[in-house]
Enzyme design. Structure first.
Site: not given
Ligand code: NAD
Length: 299
Positions: A95, A170, A238
């Site tokens: 990701t 995502k 993150k």
């Protein structure tokens, strides 16, 4: 066909394992900067642990990666660009930001190769059982060629559009899930303090309107204070950072996502950086008992 897998962490370890012996795959070469991971993986799986990225990429028709974040992807990219052969497809399951995904696709295209941003959802259990959801962006022809291989560890593989579209999908997934987990922590804490049999409460709710993947798969961990697994608080922070940066560029407000990001900073400061991020429960317990104690003092 020879393929390579780079990054044998909580997710990559299992994904690389599913490629071994999969339709059309003759050899799987693996590489991780943590050397013993490659050796350990090769002991458990019929594949080859190599000493460098150069050796991993050499002769591979498809290179897969599962790395923590932008920084690691950039480090791998600078080496891969020098070694990758024309027409090779690099499928990245990390990701990352959509910006770095787009830049990487451009740079790969300039050397005659392809890059697919293909982040995943489904957690370590999904990687282990080969039932991940994959959301992919990039050149559609390259995606079609890579899709059957991705199917070795995914039960759902969706093409979302041009480069970066996988990462943006995502991010949407993360926006939709963060509030759910915090709400679950609040509900479980409330039921506990109300003196209810919380496992019974969860059972009653599972078929109702508040049900969720989090409720089904994380309630027992949250109630048992078992956080030593899964998707770390650091990695979820993150992801939230990536979402908020993108949202800021788009001038949109994501108040719940932003708040849960701050709650996860609290979890980190409680020593939970490596805990699964459902440890939001631990913060809820701590802060809610601080609140009730101060409330009692005032009365
Ligand atoms: P992890 O930290 O366990 O694994 C990352 C691996 O990459 C580590 O083994 C690390 O040594 C290796 N690595 C770092 N730099 C490298 C380099 N330059 N060359 C080769 N290897 C390198 O992380 P994870 O939990 O497996 O997650 C991987 C990615 O998948 C992340 O981007 C994460 O956001 C995403 N993700 C994770 C989960 C989950 O449940 N863990 C779920 C969905 C998505």
């Amino acid at each position: 066909m020879r393929v390579a897998f780079v990054g044998l962490g909580r997710m990559g370890w299992h994904m690389a394992g599913h490629l071994v012996g999969y339709d059309g795959v003759d050899e799987v070469a693996v590489y991780d900067t943590v050397r013993h991971l490659g050796q350990d993986w090769a002991t458990e799986n019929q594949g080859e642990a190599v000493e460098s990225l150069k050796l991993a990429v050499s002769g591979a028709s498809c290179v897969f990666s599962s790395l923590p974040a932008d920084r690691e992807l950039l480090a791998v990219r600078s080496e891969i660009l020098e070694e990758i052969e024309v027409d090779t497809i690099w499928v990245d399951h990390s990701t990352t930001s959509a910006r770095v995904a787009r830049e990487t696709a451009e740079q790969m295209s300039a050397v005659g190769a392809h890059f697919i941003d293909a982040p995943v959802s489904g957690g370590v259990d999904g990687a282990r059982s080969g039932s991940l959801s994959v959301m992919a962006g990039g050149d559609p022809d390259a995606f079609s060629r890579a899709e059957p291989l991705i199917g070795s560890y995914a039960s759902r593989v969706k093409y979302m559009g041009s480069s970066g579209a996988g990462q943006l999908t995502k991010m949407t997934n993360q926006i939709c899930v963060v509030g759910l987990c915090q709400a679950l922590a609040e509900g479980l804490d409330f039921a506990t303090r109300a003196g209810l049999d919380v496992e019974n409460v969860v059972e009653a709710m599972l078929q109702g309107s508040s049900t969720s993947w989090q409720m089904e798969n994380r309630s027992d961990k949250m109630l048992g204070r078992d956080y030593d697994f899964g998707f770390s608080t650091t990695l979820m922070r993150k992801d939230i950072g990536l979402v908020l940066e993108e949202a800021s560029d788009m001038n949109i407000s994501l108040p719940v996502t932003s708040l849960v990001g701050q709650f996860l900073a609290d979890v980190s400061s409680m020593g939970g950086s490596d805990w699964d991020w459902c440890s939001l429960m631990e913060r809820q317990r701590r802060f809610s008992s601080d609140y009730s104690e101060s409330h009692e003092l005032q009365q």
